[in-house]
Design a protein around this motif. Structure first.
Motif, mmCIF file in Angstrom:
data_model
loop_
_atom_site.group_PDB
_atom_site.id
_atom_site.type_symbol
_atom_site.label_atom_id
_atom_site.label_comp_id
_atom_site.label_asym_id
_atom_site.label_seq_id
_atom_site.Cartn_x
_atom_site.Cartn_y
_atom_site.Cartn_z
ATOM 1 N N ILE A 407 61.043 -12.773 32.658
ATOM 2 C CA ILE A 407 60.595 -13.450 33.882
ATOM 3 C C ILE A 407 59.229 -14.104 33.681
ATOM 4 O O ILE A 407 58.902 -15.094 34.336
ATOM 5 N N ALA A 408 58.428 -13.576 32.755
ATOM 6 C CA ALA A 408 57.095 -14.142 32.513
ATOM 7 C C ALA A 408 57.142 -15.443 31.715
ATOM 8 O O ALA A 408 56.099 -16.089 31.534
ATOM 9 N N THR A 409 58.305 -15.831 31.255
ATOM 10 C CA THR A 409 58.440 -17.083 30.509
ATOM 11 C C THR A 409 57.948 -18.267 31.351
ATOM 12 O O THR A 409 58.252 -18.375 32.537
ATOM 13 N N ASP A 410 57.167 -19.155 30.732
ATOM 14 C CA ASP A 410 56.706 -20.403 31.367
ATOM 15 C C ASP A 410 55.895 -20.182 32.643
ATOM 16 O O ASP A 410 55.930 -21.000 33.556
ATOM 17 N N THR A 411 55.144 -19.089 32.707
ATOM 18 C CA THR A 411 54.389 -18.814 33.938
ATOM 19 C C THR A 411 53.417 -19.938 34.280
ATOM 20 O O THR A 411 53.196 -20.237 35.461
ATOM 21 N N SER A 412 52.850 -20.588 33.285
ATOM 22 C CA SER A 412 51.911 -21.678 33.573
ATOM 23 C C SER A 412 52.561 -22.812 34.351
ATOM 24 O O SER A 412 51.886 -23.563 35.056
ATOM 25 N N PRO A 465 57.334 -16.936 25.904
ATOM 26 C CA PRO A 465 57.204 -18.370 25.606
ATOM 27 C C PRO A 465 56.643 -19.146 26.794
ATOM 28 O O PRO A 465 56.995 -18.874 27.943
ATOM 29 N N ASP A 466 55.778 -20.090 26.501
ATOM 30 C CA ASP A 466 55.149 -20.901 27.544
ATOM 31 C C ASP A 466 54.585 -22.148 26.866
ATOM 32 O O ASP A 466 53.838 -22.023 25.887
ATOM 33 N N PRO A 467 54.895 -23.341 27.366
ATOM 34 C CA PRO A 467 54.450 -24.559 26.677
ATOM 35 C C PRO A 467 52.938 -24.748 26.650
ATOM 36 O O PRO A 467 52.430 -25.537 25.863
ATOM 37 N N LEU A 468 52.210 -24.013 27.510
ATOM 38 C CA LEU A 468 50.761 -24.214 27.574
ATOM 39 C C LEU A 468 49.952 -23.069 26.963
ATOM 40 O O LEU A 468 48.740 -23.004 27.161
ATOM 41 N N LEU A 469 50.597 -22.186 26.227
ATOM 42 C CA LEU A 469 49.847 -21.067 25.654
ATOM 43 C C LEU A 469 48.683 -21.550 24.796
ATOM 44 O O LEU A 469 47.584 -20.998 24.855
ATOM 45 N N ASP A 470 48.913 -22.582 23.998
ATOM 46 C CA ASP A 470 47.840 -23.090 23.134
ATOM 47 C C ASP A 470 46.694 -23.690 23.936
ATOM 48 O O ASP A 470 45.563 -23.781 23.456
ATOM 49 N N THR A 471 47.005 -24.102 25.164
ATOM 50 C CA THR A 471 45.971 -24.697 26.033
ATOM 51 C C THR A 471 45.195 -23.637 26.796
ATOM 52 O O THR A 471 43.968 -23.713 26.913
ATOM 53 N N VAL A 472 45.899 -22.624 27.322
ATOM 54 C CA VAL A 472 45.255 -21.666 28.224
ATOM 55 C C VAL A 472 44.675 -20.433 27.522
ATOM 56 O O VAL A 472 43.668 -19.879 27.975
ATOM 57 N N CYS A 473 45.282 -20.013 26.431
ATOM 58 C CA CYS A 473 44.806 -18.784 25.773
ATOM 59 C C CYS A 473 43.365 -18.888 25.254
ATOM 60 O O CYS A 473 42.615 -17.887 25.304
ATOM 61 N N PRO A 474 42.931 -20.055 24.763
ATOM 62 C CA PRO A 474 41.539 -20.136 24.312
ATOM 63 C C PRO A 474 40.507 -19.798 25.390
ATOM 64 O O PRO A 474 39.392 -19.363 25.073
ATOM 65 N N TYR A 475 40.864 -19.988 26.674
ATOM 66 C CA TYR A 475 39.914 -19.684 27.746
ATOM 67 C C TYR A 475 39.602 -18.189 27.826
ATOM 68 O O TYR A 475 38.526 -17.797 28.278
ATOM 69 N N VAL A 476 40.562 -17.345 27.436
ATOM 70 C CA VAL A 476 40.334 -15.896 27.522
ATOM 71 C C VAL A 476 40.048 -15.288 26.153
ATOM 72 O O VAL A 476 39.883 -14.073 26.035
ATOM 73 N N ALA A 477 40.000 -16.125 25.116
ATOM 74 C CA ALA A 477 39.815 -15.620 23.755
ATOM 75 C C ALA A 477 38.494 -14.861 23.597
ATOM 76 O O ALA A 477 38.389 -13.936 22.785
ATOM 77 N N GLY A 478 37.483 -15.232 24.384
ATOM 78 C CA GLY A 478 36.183 -14.571 24.260
ATOM 79 C C GLY A 478 36.054 -13.306 25.083
ATOM 80 O O GLY A 478 35.049 -12.589 24.987
ATOM 81 N N LEU A 479 37.070 -13.009 25.906
ATOM 82 C CA LEU A 479 37.007 -11.797 26.728
ATOM 83 C C LEU A 479 37.381 -10.581 25.885
ATOM 84 O O LEU A 479 38.278 -10.643 25.045
#
Length: 536
Positions: A407-412, A465-479
């Motif tokens: 169900i978490a697929t493509d959440t963005s 799977p989510d088409p925007l993982l490469d876009t959104v994950c960097p925002y939390v990479a420093g947490l």
């Protein structure tokens, strides 16, 4: 007990094992369908097999219909070759009821299956023959939302679509090009009427299908590949209609536990197939008992009496209200909240989450407290009763093998419609205060915490799977989990993205709440549980 025409001759063995069998003369239906087809379905996947094919079977059993379904597959031809044909187009629908009962039905309403392959002159020729028939009334689709898209992620026309635009209707390679070519064949056969009915789970699905077919008609006419009248034909709703629909039935991937039940009954040859395109298909489908299909009643060539099988026909405006009720407030947001927090808390089944007091309170408040005040009652389905069924019957069903990870697929792609529309409605309201929302910001924060790909015990997990993982994950990479830090500088720019949240969360006055929740969710191991306890 083999699932094919020969194996089903031993009706007594199947019935003794508790299977409901087709009660109509399948050979007679097959002959009549071949000569005078009524209904073609594109994309014969799980929801089609568990829902639409089952509805038709009931109507064939009752003598309300006398012709069956023709299934066509335009993306993965191996489904037809390796699954439909070895089983003579039979399928087993396994209904997993919340009370523990299992209902097993052999579905025989599909009486012909074809690969929608323009390179296969025999099969494509048969499809064109079907589309030339006066008897054809409707085509339905379950090909997923991306099946209608002609552009890439940047909004640029796909190279394969460009080729199909240039080459015309003789041998298109893409799904929508092939469907448009069939409709052009129907146009050439005398501009015969037809309903093109998307039953995919996306907003205003009929418009998406129309946009794709219309684009092909216009480009082909412009390039001299089709007669000018084809555009007018596609645009004339008295000739070709593209109704809106809302479909709702949970049909997870065929599960090994269900396969085992059937094997113990003595059914042979149940092995699933994974095609070269990585499609997972089996000769059975498992599904919940609840189902809804609401359809705009726009059928220029007439239609079968599907209301006798539970399908609800109404006007476009009501379909829109039902769809918004389900997608924006009464089901999909609750599903997404359970998916995100289920992954963080290590749940393997959605049904198990409904035994969790905090999660039950979370989704209850999202639905009843924050969602219902902005729902427009569609009249044909009661919103509160719909949520009651979701939370008391559908999600808690212990026999449904559905997972938070699926169900978490493509959440963005889902947050804007599933939560953003409610935020917008609060902002527009003169009676409601958007700053009173607490659970929706908690879900947004939960998704950001989920993107860290570390569960509440500090264990890494694989993101869906989510088409925007490469876009959104960097925002939390420093947490970092367990490090007391100001999270806002990391995620501030992300919270402004309307395409993800539906609104700029700063403009909506909710960014502070999201950051506050996220800070608490990242305090350390067990922080997700403690944060839920605090807020729900």
């Amino acid at each position: 007990m083999r699932l094919d025409a020969e194996g089903l001759k031993d009706r007594q063995a199947w019935e003794k094992a508790g299977y409901a069998l087709p009660e109509f003369d399948r050979e007679k239906v097959k002959e009549k369908t071949a000569e005078d087809p009524v209904w073609v379905h594109f994309g014969a996947g799980n929801i089609f097999k568990a829902f639409l094919a089952n509805v038709v079977q009931k109507l064939l059993n009752e003598g309300i219909m006398d012709r069956g379904l023709i299934a066509a597959e335009g993306f993965d031809y191996e489904i037809i070759e390796k699954m439909n044909r070895p089983h003579d187009d039979y399928n087993i629908a396994v209904t997993l009821k919340a009370d523990g009962n299992v209902e097993k039905t052999v579905i025989g309403s599909v009486v012909e299956s074809l690969a929608l392959d323009s390179g296969n002159r025999t099969e494509f020729g048969r499809m064109k023959e079907i589309f030339g028939k006066d008897s054809l009334q409707m085509c339905t689709f379950t090909i997923t939302e991306k099946g209608y898209s002609l552009v890439d992620g940047k909004g640029e026309v796909l190279p394969s679509v460009e080729e199909d635009f240039k080459n015309g209707p003789d041998a298109p390679s893409g799904y929508m090009g092939k469907v448009a070519a069939l409709l052009y064949a129907r146009y050439q056969a005398g501009q015969k009427p037809l309903a093109m009915v998307s039953t995919d789970n996306c907003s205003h699905n009929g418009d998406k299908l129309y946009a794709a077919i219309s684009a092909f008609a216009r480009e082909w006419v412009k390039n001299g590949k089709a007669e000018e009248g084809f555009v007018s034909y596609v645009d004339d709703r008295e000739k070709v209609s593209f109704p809106w629909t809302m479909i709702d039935k949970i049909t997870p991937r065929p599960d090994a536990s269900v396969e085992q039940i059937l094997k113990e009954d003595g059914v042979e040859g149940l092995e699933p197939v994974v095609t070269s395109k990585n499609t997972y298909v089996a000769p059975f489908v498992n599904a919940e008992e609840c189902e809804y299909l609401v359809v705009e009643d726009a059928f220029p060539a007439g239609r079968p009496k599907l209301e006798a099988g539970g399908v609800i026909f109404t006007e476009r405006e009501t379909v829109d209200k039902v769809e918004k009720m389900k997608v924006c407030t009464c089901l999909n947001p609750l599903h997404t909240a359970l998916a995100v927090y289920g992954c963080l808390l290590g749940y393997q089944k959605i049904s198990d989450e409904l035994k969790d007091p905090e999660l039950v309170k979370l989704v209850g408040r999202i639905g009843y407290t924050e969602g219902l005040p902005v729902v427009v009652n569609p009249g044909i389905l009661d919103p509160k009763a719909f949520i009651d069924t979701v939370l008391q019957v559908r999600f808690p069903n212990p026999f449904m093998p559905d997972t938070p990870w699926r169900i978490a697929t493509d959440t963005s792609q889902k947050l804007a419609i599933r939560f953003g529309e409610t935020v917008k409605a609060y902002r527009k309201s003169t009676e409601l205060d958007v700053k009173s929302l607490e659970m929706i910001p908690l879900v947004f924060a939960g998704w950001l915490r989920y993107l860290m790909a570390v569960d509440d015990q500090g264990n890494p997990f694989t993101l869906s799977p989510d088409p925007l993982l490469d876009t959104v994950c960097p925002y939390v990479a420093g947490l970092e989990l367990g490090k007391d830090m100001d999270v806002e500088p990391f995620v501030a720019e992300l919270l402004k993205k309307e395409q993800i949240f539906g609104v700029d969360l700063y403009e909506a006055g909710l960014a502070g709440k999201v950051c506050g929740c996220l800070k608490e969710l990242t305090k350390g191991k067990g922080a997700v549980r403690e944060t839920l306890k605090k807020y729900v």
